[in-house]
Design an enzyme around this catalytic site. Structure first.
Site, PDB file in Angstrom:
ATOM      1  N   LYS A   1      14.173 -40.337 164.115  1.00 30.19           N
ATOM      2  CA  LYS A   1      15.320 -39.660 163.499  1.00 30.19           C
ATOM      3  C   LYS A   1      15.652 -38.368 164.259  1.00 30.19           C
ATOM      4  O   LYS A   1      16.782 -38.131 164.637  1.00 30.19           O
ATOM      5  CB  LYS A   1      14.996 -39.368 162.036  1.00 30.19           C
ATOM      6  CG  LYS A   1      16.085 -38.656 161.277  1.00 30.19           C
ATOM      7  CD  LYS A   1      15.714 -38.503 159.812  1.00 30.19           C
ATOM      8  CE  LYS A   1      16.688 -37.552 159.120  1.00 30.19           C
ATOM      9  NZ  LYS A   1      16.392 -37.366 157.706  1.00 30.19           N
TER      10      LYS A   1
ATOM     11  N   GLU B   1       4.499 -37.560 169.003  1.00 29.09           N
ATOM     12  CA  GLU B   1       3.831 -38.849 169.222  1.00 29.09           C
ATOM     13  C   GLU B   1       4.798 -39.857 169.850  1.00 29.09           C
ATOM     14  O   GLU B   1       4.480 -40.554 170.810  1.00 29.09           O
ATOM     15  CB  GLU B   1       3.314 -39.434 167.889  1.00 29.09           C
ATOM     16  CG  GLU B   1       2.185 -38.662 167.247  1.00 29.09           C
ATOM     17  CD  GLU B   1       2.657 -37.592 166.267  1.00 29.09           C
ATOM     18  OE1 GLU B   1       3.820 -37.121 166.403  1.00 29.09           O
ATOM     19  OE2 GLU B   1       1.864 -37.217 165.392  1.00 29.09           O
TER      20      GLU B   1
ATOM     21  N   GLY C   1      13.451 -40.148 156.485  1.00 28.14           N
ATOM     22  CA  GLY C   1      12.659 -41.032 157.354  1.00 28.14           C
ATOM     23  C   GLY C   1      12.013 -42.172 156.574  1.00 28.14           C
ATOM     24  O   GLY C   1      12.063 -43.336 156.990  1.00 28.14           O
ATOM     25  N   ARG C   2      11.410 -41.857 155.442  1.00 28.33           N
ATOM     26  CA  ARG C   2      10.686 -42.895 154.683  1.00 28.33           C
ATOM     27  C   ARG C   2      11.619 -43.806 153.901  1.00 28.33           C
ATOM     28  O   ARG C   2      11.173 -44.706 153.206  1.00 28.33           O
ATOM     29  CB  ARG C   2       9.649 -42.244 153.772  1.00 28.33           C
ATOM     30  CG  ARG C   2      10.177 -41.160 152.857  1.00 28.33           C
ATOM     31  CD  ARG C   2       9.034 -40.366 152.245  1.00 28.33           C
ATOM     32  NE  ARG C   2       9.469 -39.200 151.504  1.00 28.33           N
ATOM     33  CZ  ARG C   2       9.675 -37.993 152.019  1.00 28.33           C
ATOM     34  NH1 ARG C   2       9.504 -37.808 153.316  1.00 28.33           N
ATOM     35  NH2 ARG C   2      10.040 -36.988 151.259  1.00 28.33           N
TER      36      ARG C   2
ATOM     37  N   GLU D   1       4.378 -39.103 150.517  1.00 28.85           N
ATOM     38  CA  GLU D   1       5.141 -38.078 151.236  1.00 28.85           C
ATOM     39  C   GLU D   1       6.261 -37.544 150.333  1.00 28.85           C
ATOM     40  O   GLU D   1       6.658 -36.383 150.436  1.00 28.85           O
ATOM     41  CB  GLU D   1       5.723 -38.649 152.543  1.00 28.85           C
ATOM     42  CG  GLU D   1       6.120 -37.577 153.548  1.00 28.85           C
ATOM     43  CD  GLU D   1       6.421 -38.126 154.933  1.00 28.85           C
ATOM     44  OE1 GLU D   1       5.557 -38.032 155.820  1.00 28.85           O
ATOM     45  OE2 GLU D   1       7.528 -38.652 155.145  1.00 28.85           O
TER      46      GLU D   1
ATOM     47  N   HIS E   1     -13.244 -58.900 146.976  1.00 29.08           N
ATOM     48  CA  HIS E   1     -14.610 -58.938 147.518  1.00 29.08           C
ATOM     49  C   HIS E   1     -15.000 -57.604 148.128  1.00 29.08           C
ATOM     50  O   HIS E   1     -15.928 -57.538 148.934  1.00 29.08           O
ATOM     51  CB  HIS E   1     -14.722 -60.074 148.523  1.00 29.08           C
ATOM     52  CG  HIS E   1     -14.540 -61.407 147.872  1.00 29.08           C
ATOM     53  ND1 HIS E   1     -15.574 -62.124 147.312  1.00 29.08           N
ATOM     54  CD2 HIS E   1     -13.415 -62.120 147.628  1.00 29.08           C
ATOM     55  CE1 HIS E   1     -15.099 -63.233 146.784  1.00 29.08           C
ATOM     56  NE2 HIS E   1     -13.791 -63.255 146.954  1.00 29.08           N
TER      57      HIS E   1
ATOM     58  N   LYS F   1       1.787 -30.522 162.564  1.00 26.94           N
ATOM     59  CA  LYS F   1       2.493 -30.711 163.844  1.00 26.94           C
ATOM     60  C   LYS F   1       2.452 -29.419 164.652  1.00 26.94           C
ATOM     61  O   LYS F   1       2.179 -29.424 165.849  1.00 26.94           O
ATOM     62  CB  LYS F   1       3.971 -31.071 163.584  1.00 26.94           C
ATOM     63  CG  LYS F   1       4.215 -32.449 163.023  1.00 26.94           C
ATOM     64  CD  LYS F   1       5.723 -32.683 162.992  1.00 26.94           C
ATOM     65  CE  LYS F   1       6.096 -33.919 162.212  1.00 26.94           C
ATOM     66  NZ  LYS F   1       7.530 -34.059 162.005  1.00 26.94           N
TER      67      LYS F   1
HETATM   68  O1  F6P Z   1       5.583 -37.824 159.008  1.00 29.71           O
HETATM   69  C1  F6P Z   1       6.579 -36.874 158.883  1.00 29.71           C
HETATM   70  C2  F6P Z   1       7.885 -37.391 159.329  1.00 29.71           C
HETATM   71  O2  F6P Z   1       8.757 -36.321 159.310  1.00 29.71           O
HETATM   72  C3  F6P Z   1       8.392 -38.546 158.457  1.00 29.71           C
HETATM   73  O3  F6P Z   1       9.086 -38.144 157.351  1.00 29.71           O
HETATM   74  C4  F6P Z   1       9.193 -39.319 159.435  1.00 29.71           C
HETATM   75  O4  F6P Z   1       9.386 -40.600 158.962  1.00 29.71           O
HETATM   76  C5  F6P Z   1       8.299 -39.250 160.645  1.00 29.71           C
HETATM   77  O5  F6P Z   1       7.811 -37.924 160.635  1.00 29.71           O
HETATM   78  C6  F6P Z   1       8.956 -39.562 161.956  1.00 29.71           C
HETATM   79  O6  F6P Z   1      10.004 -38.694 162.252  1.00 29.71           O
HETATM   80  P1  F6P Z   1      11.079 -39.069 163.328  1.00 29.71           P
HETATM   81  O7  F6P Z   1      11.766 -40.311 162.885  1.00 29.71           O
HETATM   82  O8  F6P Z   1      12.017 -37.893 163.377  1.00 29.71           O
HETATM   83  O9  F6P Z   1      10.388 -39.279 164.645  1.00 29.71           O
END
Ligand code: F6P
Length: 546
Positions: free
Chosen positions: A208, A214, A270-271, A356, A387, A511
């Site tokens: 987003k 990452e 995002g979620r 979240e 199990h 972060k």
């Molecule tokens: O984990 C935190 C977060 O901000 C989530 O809400 C989001 O889905 C994720 O990082 C990834 O963010 P982006 O889509 O901006 O890379």
């Protein structure tokens, strides 16, 4: 000072506390007194049959919970969300994932502009691209067709498409390979690409913000892998990389052609985003028509949530049940136990959606909350969990409400013995909720011939609450219905707890700190203000490293 009364000072809260203090209902007795309970405590939404009869509730409990929902104006906030008001107060944003699945002729305005045409324009662009990849018309740099799709993203930009791809595997183009890379541990990208041919591989960089370390790190490494494999011609990037983002500037800076960017908007959390452009990998996998069926499934439950009366409103009901256990029984966690191998990532997806969203400890006015908020959500597909950890649910000391999700039919691909196994799977499904609800008394154990010294060990007190969600088959539409059901359940709980379910400031701190610590690991740089424990760990890490 805000004039919103503190939740626990409301008379409706006190009424629930008094009701709880009257004692715990016993499921055996409730069913004995009301044989119609199994039919009465059911809500049907679309293809979902939701049985909530095995809960520690009576008609009075439900009425009191609904009064709490009315007092906290859950439906008022719901309507504000659907209207596009900026109910994400800390980020001053509208919360409009419901617009992502609105029909083409719907009108949903943000700042006076109807966003539905933009949503459908992006869906159409995605459908066109997905169609070209699926048909082989979209080729890689060397002219070979794309056979592998690797989604690079994290959090909401990974969990949704990865979960839905698994869930709908039976509907996917089996000749294509799909992988999902999220972890900044280089092993993730390594394992995802080690057996792939770069000439046949498409990377979808899903972010987003397009600043998530990452994802950008993995995408950069993926570009190196691609260019190394294709002789270093930078022009290859345009045929092998597309981006899903709200940030056109950063996408261009990374080197991806803006024509190859699929857009979404800041009013999509995002979620809550896998039904936006973030679902491109899924759309390539299942095709645009199936993707639209999924969106229709979401929309069906949106409409139900928006219009159904409180007594028959499934997300409201599930949200209230969670409040009942979390706030009035001290339940700390909530298990989600799908009896479908295809839902292996479903609970992991819900963990982000729920935890979240509702892992908050100040209310919308910034005051510390004096009540429990979101539960720990956990679980894995049945029967594997049976199990492993079910023992604790049956005979441990903790109250763990659980959702059991099952299907009458296995996926159409299964035949013969594998198809026949479905009844055994579902026999386990029904047996578990039965055992959890009704247990086994000491007398029943004795009547089965259990030796007296073992009776205490082999007695099950039961009265463990469960919801059963049953559908005919796990289709794209049913998946959409299930996800929307949980999205709105989480919304209901956040509204009652008076928290902002749409920000995630807690994630940001980690972060920032990781960025500060990294130079200490790579270069041995001193990090000003680093605490003694972390300083010692960093120094040990550097000593241990080869
Ligand atoms: O984990 C935190 C977060 O901000 C989530 O809400 C989001 O889905 C994720 O990082 C990834 O963010 P982006 O889509 O901006 O890379």
């Amino acid at each position: 000072m805000s004039d919103t009364p503190e939740l626990t000072r409301r008379p409706e809260w006190a009424a629930l506390e008094d009701h709880r203090a009257e004692g715990q209902p016993v499921l055996r007795e409730l069913f004995a007194a009301d044989p119609a309970r199994a039919e009465r405590y059911v809500v049907r939404v679309g293809d979902l049959y939701i049985d909530y009869s095995k809960h520690l509730i009576t008609d009075e409990t439900l009425a009191l919970l609904r009064e709490l929902a009315a007092a906290t104006d859950v439906f008022g906030l719901r309507d504000a969300m659907f209207r596009g008001e900026k109910i994400n107060i800390t980020e001053r944003r509208a919360v409009l994932h419901t617009a992502l699945r609105a029909p083409r002729d719907a009108v949903v305005e943000v700042d006076g502009e109807n966003v539905v045409p933009q949503v459908h324009a992006v869906l159409d662009k995605m459908a066109d691209f997905a169609g070209r990849v699926r048909s082989g018309e979209w080729t890689g740099h060397t002219g070979r067709r794309i056979r592998n799709v690797v989604n690079i993203g994290i959090g909401g930009s990974d969990l949704g498409p990865a979960m839905a791809y698994e869930a709908l595997r039976a509907f996917t183009a089996r000749e294509l390979t799909f992988r999902f890379v999220s972890n900044v541990d280089g092993a993730d990208l390594h394992e995802a690409t080690r057996d792939l041919d770069p000439a046949e591989t498409l990377f979808i960089v899903a972010s987003k913000t397009f600043t998530t370390i990452e994802t950008i790190t993995n995408a950069t490494s993926a570009r190196t892998w691609l260019l190394d494999g294709l002789g270093g011609d930078e022009k290859a990037v345009a045929r092998h990389f597309v981006a899903l983002s709200t940030n056109a500037g950063k996408v261009t800076e990374f080197g991806i052609d803006p024509d190859n960017m699929f857009e979404f908007w800041d009013w999509v959390g995002g979620r809550y985003s896998y039904d936006s452009a973030i679902g491109l990998s899924l759309m390539i996998a299942i095709g645009p028509d199936r993707f639209r069926e999924m969106l229709d499934g979401f929309h069906l439950v949106d409409e139900h949530f928006r219009t159904a009366p409180a007594e028959a409103n499934a997300p409201l009901l599930l949200g209230l049940l969670g409040v009942w256990y979390g706030n009035f029984h001290d339940a700390q966690s909530h298990a989600v136990l799908p009896y479908s191998h295809y839902l292996s990532k479903f609970t992991a997806y819900l963990q982000q959606l729920d935890m979240e969203s509702n892992g908050k400890s100040v209310d919308r006015e910034g005051r510390p909350v004096q009540w429990q908020t979101g539960p720990v959500v956990w679980g894995t597909p049945g029967t594997n969990g049976q199990h492993a950890y079910y023992q604790l649910i049956h005979q441990g000391t903790k109250l763990i409400p659980a959702d059991f999700i099952g299907f009458a039919e296995p996926v159409a691909e299964l035949s013969g013995e594998l198809k026949a196994q479905h009844d055994l799977l579902m026999a386990n499904f029904f047996a578990q909720t039965q055992a959890l609800a009704f247990g086994k008394t000491a007398d029943e154990a004795r009547a089965e011939g259990v030796a007296e010294e073992q009776v205490a060990h082999r007695t099950f007190k039961g009265n463990h609450p469960t919801t059963t969600v049953l559908a005919r088959e796990l289709t794209p539409s049913v998946l959409g219905q299930l996800i929307a059901l949980y999205e709105h359940k989480v919304f209901v709980q956040g509204a009652i707890w008076n928290i902002d379910s749409f920000d995630q400031w807690g994630v940001e701190l980690g972060k920032v700190l990781a960025k500060r610590i990294e130079p200490a690991l790579t270069e041995g740089a001193e990090v000003p203000g680093l605490d003694p424990s972390t300083t010692a760990l960093v120094s040990t890490y550097r000593t241990l490293r080869k």
